[in-house]
Design a protein around this motif. Structure first.
Motif, short mmCIF file in Angstrom:
data_model
loop_
_atom_site.label_atom_id
_atom_site.label_comp_id
_atom_site.label_asym_id
_atom_site.label_seq_id
_atom_site.Cartn_x
_atom_site.Cartn_y
_atom_site.Cartn_z
N LEU A 86 0.84 -1.21 0.00
CA LEU A 86 0.00 0.00 0.00
C LEU A 86 0.87 1.25 0.00
O LEU A 86 0.55 2.25 -0.65
CB LEU A 86 -0.94 0.01 1.21
N ARG A 87 1.95 1.20 0.73
CA ARG A 87 2.87 2.37 0.75
C ARG A 87 3.34 2.71 -0.67
O ARG A 87 3.52 3.85 -1.04
CB ARG A 87 4.04 2.07 1.69
N GLN A 88 3.52 1.64 -1.47
CA GLN A 88 3.99 1.89 -2.84
C GLN A 88 2.87 2.27 -3.79
O GLN A 88 3.11 2.90 -4.81
CB GLN A 88 4.67 0.63 -3.38
N THR A 89 1.64 1.84 -3.48
CA THR A 89 0.59 1.99 -4.50
C THR A 89 -0.45 3.08 -4.19
O THR A 89 -1.08 3.59 -5.11
CB THR A 89 -0.15 0.66 -4.71
N VAL A 90 -0.64 3.40 -2.92
CA VAL A 90 -1.67 4.40 -2.58
C VAL A 90 -1.24 5.77 -3.11
O VAL A 90 -0.13 6.23 -2.84
CB VAL A 90 -1.92 4.44 -1.05
N LYS A 91 -2.14 6.36 -3.88
CA LYS A 91 -1.78 7.64 -4.52
C LYS A 91 -2.30 8.82 -3.71
O LYS A 91 -1.91 9.95 -3.95
CB LYS A 91 -2.41 7.74 -5.92
N THR A 92 -3.27 8.57 -2.82
CA THR A 92 -3.85 9.68 -2.07
C THR A 92 -3.10 9.84 -0.75
O THR A 92 -2.10 10.55 -0.70
CB THR A 92 -5.35 9.43 -1.84
N LYS A 93 -3.55 9.15 0.28
CA LYS A 93 -2.91 9.31 1.59
C LYS A 93 -3.06 8.00 2.35
O LYS A 93 -4.17 7.47 2.44
CB LYS A 93 -3.64 10.44 2.34
N LEU A 94 -1.98 7.50 2.86
CA LEU A 94 -2.04 6.25 3.63
C LEU A 94 -1.98 6.58 5.11
O LEU A 94 -1.00 7.16 5.59
CB LEU A 94 -0.89 5.32 3.23
N ASN A 95 -3.05 6.21 5.80
CA ASN A 95 -3.13 6.45 7.24
C ASN A 95 -3.02 5.10 7.94
O ASN A 95 -3.87 4.24 7.75
CB ASN A 95 -4.49 7.13 7.53
N LEU A 96 -1.96 4.93 8.71
CA LEU A 96 -1.75 3.66 9.40
C LEU A 96 -2.28 3.76 10.83
O LEU A 96 -1.77 4.52 11.64
CB LEU A 96 -0.25 3.31 9.44
N GLU A 97 -3.33 2.98 11.08
CA GLU A 97 -3.86 2.90 12.46
C GLU A 97 -3.01 1.92 13.22
O GLU A 97 -2.68 0.85 12.69
CB GLU A 97 -5.28 2.35 12.40
N MET A 98 -2.72 2.25 14.45
CA MET A 98 -1.83 1.35 15.20
C MET A 98 -1.88 1.58 16.71
O MET A 98 -2.19 2.67 17.17
CB MET A 98 -0.38 1.55 14.71
N GLY A 99 -1.58 0.53 17.44
CA GLY A 99 -1.37 0.67 18.87
C GLY A 99 0.05 1.17 19.07
O GLY A 99 0.91 0.92 18.22
N ALA A 100 0.27 1.84 20.21
CA ALA A 100 1.61 2.43 20.43
C ALA A 100 2.57 1.39 21.02
O ALA A 100 3.13 1.58 22.09
CB ALA A 100 1.50 3.64 21.33
N THR A 101 2.76 0.27 20.31
CA THR A 101 3.70 -0.74 20.81
C THR A 101 5.01 -0.61 20.02
O THR A 101 5.02 -0.17 18.87
CB THR A 101 3.15 -2.17 20.59
N GLU A 102 6.09 -1.04 20.66
CA GLU A 102 7.41 -0.84 20.06
C GLU A 102 7.53 -1.51 18.68
O GLU A 102 8.05 -0.93 17.74
CB GLU A 102 8.49 -1.36 21.03
#
Ligand code: PXP
Length: 388
Positions: free
Chosen positions: A210-226
């Motif tokens: 997705l990082r390579q293909t998304v042309k608009t904006k990639l929003n990564l949802e995540m827990g704050a784990t290391e």
């Protein structure tokens, strides 16, 4: 509020006249001159040179000239303000030097010219120069505030469920990468995925592709784990949204308790900022969490709309809606950018979209559920039609 705009250039420098007209109207309104008439004229350098020579005895082109219609002392009651003349060639050069867009520079010059029409003059004395400069800064700030409020709302699509379906069979379809492309083609302004610790839906391979293909904006949802923080820092999504994550939950249940883990989250924001990754905090609609998000250094908050969406009756829905509206206003006023999401569907989204303080909605389940029946492209388009 008539703003007349004439472009007398040869047309080799292109600006959006409509956009500049819109800006001029907002500026007039901010100065209480919504009923006044303003003329703006764009010229090339030779014509500007000529004007500068004729009216100011300066034998060279300049960026902006202002010609008040009448004497400054009666301008307050006068509906004809006068003309602001801007050289687009000089503007383009200055924009390049300042590393800003040409529209940005035109706006700065328009503010300068307008203040001249309203009687300010930096050439009269150092004191007046200071006053004019401070008015310029004030007006420019108010303008960006006005432009931010009531901007067109955007739709980001959460595609986790496409991966959920794939994982149910343990094979390679449906592919969330294809889904992201379809959502973007249908008009989504962003793609959201949640890379969970247990990898129940989105996989590492998905975020990399997705990082390579998304042309608009990639929003990564995540827990704050290391582990996930390291992945995000290497991946460099366009933004991350920090969410609370529990292994047993079906979906993200409540907002993140930013206030309760401020020290830790400040460190996460700092690490993300160093990598130029803006951070959003997914929070319940309450002041304490907004203040804490601000203090943690977040750029965005995403207001949790889950309780509003799950409301059992109208009264409860009203109460929850009010909380969202108040929180969005509070966060906006605090200078945070405001998103919202969770549980939004085709019936309850338009009200939230109409608030004017929310920039983007993040919607997943409802769009994917509809997509099963009408196709993903149409499901996205129908949601877009509802929020615009
Ligand atoms: N925003 C956040 C932070 C979420 O965790 C989710 C669910 O993954 C959503 C928005 C989208 O919620 P829904 O799938 O209910 O539209």
């Amino acid at each position: 509020m008539p703003v007349y705009l004439k472009d007398d250039t040869t047309g080799h420098i292109r600006v959006s006249l409509n956009r500049i007209k819109r800006v001029a109207r907002i500026l007039l309104k901010l100065r209480g001159h919504q009923d006044s008439e303003l003329s703006i004229l764009f010229l090339d350098d030779p014509a500007m040179h000529q004007l500068n020579k004729t009216y100011r005895q300066k034998d060279k082109p300049t960026n902006v000239l202002a010609f008040p219609m009448l004497d400054a002392d009666i301008v307050e009651s006068q509906p004809l303000l006068g003309d602001v003349v801007i050289s687009l060639e000089t503007t383009a050069r200055e924009a390049q030097e300042k590393n800003i867009t040409i529209h940005h520079r035109v706006t700065e010059l328009l503010i300068h010219g307008l203040l001249h029409l309203l009687g300010y003059d930096h050439e009269r004395s150092p004191r007046e120069a200071k006053i004019m400069e401070s008015e310029e800064q004030k007006l420019s700030k108010l303008l960006s505030y006005e432009q931010r409020r009531n901007q067109m709302i955007k739709l980001a699509i959460n595609i986790d469920h496409v991966a959920t379906l794939r994982q149910a069979r343990g094979i390679n379809e449906p592919d969330p990468i294809t889904a992201a492309g379809i959502c973007e083609l249908a008009g989504a302004a962003g793609i959201v995925v949640h890379l969970r610790e247990d990898r129940r839906h989105i996989q590492d391979r998905d975020v990399l592709l997705l990082r390579q293909t998304v042309k608009t904006k990639l929003n990564l949802e995540m827990g704050a784990t290391e582990e996930i923080i390291k992945i995000a820092l290497a991946l460099k999504p366009d933004m991350i949204t920090l969410v609370p994550e529990k292994r047993k939950e079906l979906t993200t249940e409540g907002g993140l308790n930013v206030a309760g883990q401020l020290t830790n989250l400040k460190k996460v924001v700092k690490r993300m900022s160093a990598a130029n990754i803006p951070v959003s905090m997914f929070i319940d609609p309450n002041s304490e969490q907004i203040e804490a998000s601000k203090e943690a250094g977040a750029t965005f908050v995403e207001i949790h709309t889950g309780r509003y969406s799950d409301a059992a009756n109208e009264e409860e829905e009203e109460k929850e809606f009010d909380l969202i509206a108040t929180a969005a206003e509070e966060a906006f006023e605090a200078g945070l950018r405001v998103n919202a999401g969770h549980g939004l569907n085709y019936l309850n989204t338009s009200r939230v979209a109409a608030l004017g303080t929310i920039e983007e909605l993040s919607i997943g389940h409802a769009v994917m559920a509809r997509a099963i029946f009408v196709g993903l492209d149409q499901a996205v388009r129908e949601m877009l039609a509802l929020i615009k």
